[in-house]
Design a protein around this motif. Structure first.
Motif, PDB file in Angstrom:
ATOM      1  N   ALA A 141     -13.260  11.188   2.395  1.00  0.00           N
ATOM      2  CA  ALA A 141     -12.749  10.348   1.319  1.00  0.00           C
ATOM      3  C   ALA A 141     -11.521  10.969   0.661  1.00  0.00           C
ATOM      4  N   THR A 142     -10.384  10.298   0.802  1.00  0.00           N
ATOM      5  CA  THR A 142      -9.141  10.677   0.125  1.00  0.00           C
ATOM      6  C   THR A 142      -8.387   9.404  -0.239  1.00  0.00           C
ATOM      7  N   ASP A 143      -7.436   9.518  -1.150  1.00  0.00           N
ATOM      8  CA  ASP A 143      -6.590   8.374  -1.477  1.00  0.00           C
ATOM      9  C   ASP A 143      -5.834   7.879  -0.246  1.00  0.00           C
ATOM     10  N   GLU A 144      -5.406   8.804   0.599  1.00  0.00           N
ATOM     11  CA  GLU A 144      -4.644   8.431   1.795  1.00  0.00           C
ATOM     12  C   GLU A 144      -5.496   7.585   2.739  1.00  0.00           C
ATOM     13  N   ARG A 145      -6.757   7.969   2.922  1.00  0.00           N
ATOM     14  CA  ARG A 145      -7.614   7.182   3.819  1.00  0.00           C
ATOM     15  C   ARG A 145      -7.932   5.818   3.206  1.00  0.00           C
ATOM     16  N   LEU A 146      -8.058   5.757   1.885  1.00  0.00           N
ATOM     17  CA  LEU A 146      -8.214   4.450   1.247  1.00  0.00           C
ATOM     18  C   LEU A 146      -7.016   3.561   1.564  1.00  0.00           C
ATOM     19  N   ALA A 147      -5.828   4.152   1.515  1.00  0.00           N
ATOM     20  CA  ALA A 147      -4.615   3.390   1.816  1.00  0.00           C
ATOM     21  C   ALA A 147      -4.622   2.896   3.260  1.00  0.00           C
TER      22      ALA A 147
ATOM     23  N   TRP B  37       0.777   1.807  -3.591  1.00  0.00           N
ATOM     24  CA  TRP B  37       0.609   2.499  -4.873  1.00  0.00           C
ATOM     25  C   TRP B  37      -0.204   3.780  -4.697  1.00  0.00           C
ATOM     26  N   LEU B  38      -1.223   3.713  -3.853  1.00  0.00           N
ATOM     27  CA  LEU B  38      -2.027   4.906  -3.594  1.00  0.00           C
ATOM     28  C   LEU B  38      -1.210   6.005  -2.932  1.00  0.00           C
ATOM     29  N   THR B  39      -0.354   5.647  -1.979  1.00  0.00           N
ATOM     30  CA  THR B  39       0.429   6.667  -1.267  1.00  0.00           C
ATOM     31  C   THR B  39       1.514   7.256  -2.158  1.00  0.00           C
ATOM     32  N   TRP B  40       2.103   6.471  -3.023  1.00  0.00           N
ATOM     33  CA  TRP B  40       3.092   7.027  -3.960  1.00  0.00           C
ATOM     34  C   TRP B  40       2.461   8.088  -4.847  1.00  0.00           C
ATOM     35  N   ARG B  41       1.215   7.833  -5.248  1.00  0.00           N
ATOM     36  CA  ARG B  41       0.531   8.817  -6.079  1.00  0.00           C
ATOM     37  C   ARG B  41       0.320  10.121  -5.317  1.00  0.00           C
TER      38      ARG B  41
ATOM     39  N   PRO C 240      -6.345   2.233 -14.564  1.00  0.00           N
ATOM     40  CA  PRO C 240      -7.415   2.603 -13.623  1.00  0.00           C
ATOM     41  C   PRO C 240      -6.929   3.663 -12.647  1.00  0.00           C
ATOM     42  N   SER C 241      -7.880   4.423 -12.152  1.00  0.00           N
ATOM     43  CA  SER C 241      -7.544   5.413 -11.124  1.00  0.00           C
ATOM     44  C   SER C 241      -7.249   4.703  -9.809  1.00  0.00           C
ATOM     45  N   GLY C 242      -6.684   5.457  -8.863  1.00  0.00           N
ATOM     46  CA  GLY C 242      -6.380   4.865  -7.556  1.00  0.00           C
ATOM     47  C   GLY C 242      -7.604   4.308  -6.864  1.00  0.00           C
ATOM     48  N   PRO C 243      -8.704   5.074  -6.768  1.00  0.00           N
ATOM     49  CA  PRO C 243      -9.913   4.533  -6.142  1.00  0.00           C
ATOM     50  C   PRO C 243     -10.465   3.303  -6.860  1.00  0.00           C
ATOM     51  N   GLU C 244     -10.416   3.286  -8.199  1.00  0.00           N
ATOM     52  CA  GLU C 244     -10.902   2.120  -8.935  1.00  0.00           C
ATOM     53  C   GLU C 244     -10.091   0.879  -8.603  1.00  0.00           C
ATOM     54  N   LEU C 245      -8.769   1.027  -8.529  1.00  0.00           N
ATOM     55  CA  LEU C 245      -7.925  -0.109  -8.183  1.00  0.00           C
ATOM     56  C   LEU C 245      -8.216  -0.581  -6.759  1.00  0.00           C
ATOM     57  N   ALA C 246      -8.428   0.363  -5.849  1.00  0.00           N
ATOM     58  CA  ALA C 246      -8.729  -0.006  -4.460  1.00  0.00           C
ATOM     59  C   ALA C 246     -10.030  -0.797  -4.385  1.00  0.00           C
ATOM     60  N   VAL C 247     -11.031  -0.372  -5.159  1.00  0.00           N
ATOM     61  CA  VAL C 247     -12.312  -1.088  -5.158  1.00  0.00           C
ATOM     62  C   VAL C 247     -12.136  -2.490  -5.728  1.00  0.00           C
ATOM     63  N   PHE C 248     -11.414  -2.599  -6.821  1.00  0.00           N
ATOM     64  CA  PHE C 248     -11.198  -3.911  -7.441  1.00  0.00           C
ATOM     65  C   PHE C 248     -10.490  -4.855  -6.468  1.00  0.00           C
ATOM     66  N   VAL C 249      -9.432  -4.372  -5.828  1.00  0.00           N
ATOM     67  CA  VAL C 249      -8.677  -5.214  -4.898  1.00  0.00           C
ATOM     68  C   VAL C 249      -9.519  -5.566  -3.680  1.00  0.00           C
ATOM     69  N   SER C 250     -10.338  -4.630  -3.204  1.00  0.00           N
ATOM     70  CA  SER C 250     -11.194  -4.948  -2.052  1.00  0.00           C
ATOM     71  C   SER C 250     -12.196  -6.038  -2.414  1.00  0.00           C
ATOM     72  N   GLY C 251     -12.685  -6.036  -3.654  1.00  0.00           N
ATOM     73  CA  GLY C 251     -13.579  -7.113  -4.092  1.00  0.00           C
ATOM     74  C   GLY C 251     -12.872  -8.446  -4.146  1.00  0.00           C
ATOM     75  N   VAL C 252     -11.648  -8.452  -4.689  1.00  0.00           N
ATOM     76  CA  VAL C 252     -10.852  -9.686  -4.727  1.00  0.00           C
ATOM     77  C   VAL C 252     -10.638 -10.222  -3.316  1.00  0.00           C
ATOM     78  N   ALA C 253     -10.212  -9.328  -2.403  1.00  0.00           N
ATOM     79  CA  ALA C 253      -9.866  -9.753  -1.046  1.00  0.00           C
ATOM     80  C   ALA C 253     -11.095 -10.206  -0.265  1.00  0.00           C
TER      81      ALA C 253
END
Length: 530
Positions: A73-79, A194-198, A11-24
């Motif tokens: 919207a950026t990966d960094e702000r998601l992080a 993981w998002l910031t490493w990317r 999955p892309s970084g944003p997709e993983l962030a969305v999935f984890v936000s749903g879990v949390a």
């Protein structure tokens, strides 16, 4: 198909962030019930507040996130959003008791009392998680606004399903609240890392380490084993409630959702620590020959153990929570035998399926703020009546006030039982109108026993315990015109319990046991008559 498989496996970084936000978000929503329940109960009002706060916070996050997504919207702000959520989760783990006490001081009617606490503890992190989906939709590689939004919300919903099932069926039965909170915090931090490493940015990476340390530190500081009942011997989250065993001096106490439920004097296990357990023996004065007894609800198994030891009877216990049974065996000297049988099932289900009839059924599954309504209705009372012998007795250990505004639940239960049983009796366990154990006893006999008749039977029958003081609490039938008969299709138990919210539950303790007789009463050998 190959493209879909690749997106699932990588999955892309944003997709993983969305999935984890749903879990949390869903995991925290379920966990909120366990955190709030010890102080505010787990009534329908508490759960309504939890659901409303989470939906409101997510909606606000979706709205503002959608307005800002095109520019920010950026990966960094998601992080950073994930790290902010994790930091607040650490605060909840570390200071939940303080935050609950602070929010609980807000003067509100009882049914709304939990709302400020839920908003304070879970509004901010849920609000931050609400930004994740619109940001991820903006960053999505899916072409078209509709397709991108649909894909993102589908991924988030799948995460919510995983969070709901995982928290309910795996985490809560296995771990404590602090450990689960730490787990969600670290999951959020790991996703941010993981998002910031990317993206190759250093600042969020350093912040991830700092927040991870805060989360872990909060978990360790939140596990100190002391409670108002003394040092904690055992604490766990069961599928049904928070369970805690404490010991202060020689008295070991079982707490369920923060309320004392049973106690044992380890130096004198036969002593009735809680006064209300002495009332369990009152039915021995109301029927002449008791061979088989059923307890619905086990707790610390004080009543079942006393009956199995003191009388020549067979005792069955229906206890729905396996963790309660395990704690009773480990900490309260519960041992199954030919005379004491424990069944891990609900009381109503057990009564439907059993082929036994009973001389006495004891309902001991009620709490101050959490009552299984299916054990209160007229349909249930008829089922219990059908499982009683002709001279059988039903005993209900209610928690309510005997009079005044907080007595509605007791009076509705009395009215409901009176629809099925010819005679219903009331025995409060304390003076005044305090919230307390109110014992309601129903018989199938047409004859009504007076207080004097019970005193004479107490003097003549050898039941191993002197109940003169308990008989003195005999009360006339209460007024019931303003309360309903509880039915399966309408049992407003939460509304009836509402006047008790915020009122102290008075549990009378005994200094001495008051039992007599080392000798066991033999079946059918006690003197009878009034």
């Amino acid at each position: 198909m190959a493209s879909l498989r690749a997106r699932v496996l990588r999955p892309s970084g944003p997709e993983l962030a969305v999935f984890v936000s749903g879990v949390a978000s869903m995991g925290l929503e379920i966990l909120a019930g366990r955190i709030v329940a010890p102080q505010f109960g787990s009534s329908i009002y508490t759960w309504g507040s939890i659901i409303a706060v989470f939906l409101a916070a997510l909606s606000l996050g979706y709205h503002l996130g959608g307005r800002r997504a095109a520019d920010r919207a950026t990966d960094e702000r998601l992080a950073w959003l994930l790290l902010g959520t994790a930091a607040y989760v650490a605060l909840v783990v570390f200071a939940s008791d303080l935050l609950l006490a602070t929010a609980g001081a807000v003067p509100l009617p009882g049914r709304f009392a939990s709302l400020p606490a839920v908003a304070l503890l879970f509004g901010p992190p849920t609000y931050l998680l609400g930004f994740i989906s619109p940001y991820a939709a903006e960053l999505s590689e899916t072409e078209g606004v509709g397709a991108a939004s649909g894909h993102v919300y589908a991924v988030g919903t799948v995460g919510s399903i995983v969070g709901a099932f995982g928290t309910t069926f795996v985490l809560i039965p296995a771990l404590g609240v602090e450990a689960i909170g730490v787990g969600f915090g670290l999951l959020l931090v790991a996703t941010a890392l993981w998002l910031t490493w990317r993206g190759g940015r250093r600042e969020p990476t350093v912040a991830s380490v700092v927040v991870a340390l805060l989360v872990v530190g909060a978990g360790f500081s939140g596990t100190l084993g002391v409670s108002p009942g003394g040092p904690v011997l055992h604490q766990t989250q069961t599928p049904y409630q928070e369970l805690e065993v404490t010991q202060l001096g020689d008295v070991r106490t079982l707490y369920l959702d923060g309320q004392p439920h049973s106690a044992m004097d380890v130096s004198d296990p036969d002593r009735h620590v809680f006064d209300y357990t002495r009332y369990f023996h009152l039915p021995m004065l109301m029927t002449e020959d008791v061979d088989r007894v059923l307890f619905v609800g086990g707790g610390g198994f004080t009543g079942p153990k006393h009956f199995a030891e003191a009388y020549d009877v067979t005792v069955d216990v229906a206890e729905i929570d396996p963790a309660v049974i395990g704690a009773a065996k480990r900490y309260f000297d519960l041992e199954e035998s030919e005379r004491l049988n424990v069944h891990n099932t609900g009381g109503r289900q057990f009564l439907r399926e059993t082929d036994h009839t009973y001389d006495l059924i004891v309902l001991d599954a009620y709490k101050k703020d959490k009552v299984p309504f299916q054990l209160t209705t007229v349909e249930f009372m008829r089922l219990a009546e059908s499982r009683l012998d002709d001279d059988g007795v039903l005993f209900a250990n209610l928690i309510s006030a005997p009079s005044g505004p907080a007595s509605k639940f007791y009076r509705a239960e009395y009215k409901t039982m009176a629809r099925v049983y010819p005679q219903v009796y009331t025995f409060p366990t304390a003076e005044g109108s305090a919230v307390q154990n109110v014992e309601v006893v129903a018989t199938k006999s047409d004859e009504r026993l007076t207080e004097d008749a019970l005193r004479r039977r107490n003097d003549r029958r050898e039941i191993g315990i002197d109940l003169r003081r308990e008989i003195g609490y005999y009360r006339p039938p209460p007024p019931t015109d303003d309360v309903p008969v509880l039915r399966d299709d309408r049992a407003p138990v939460d509304a009836l319990l509402d006047p008790m919210v915020g009122r102290r539950y008075v549990v009378q303790r005994t200094a001495e046991n008051g039992t007599e007789a080392p000798a066991r009463r033999r079946r059918g050998r006690s003197p009878v008559g009034v």
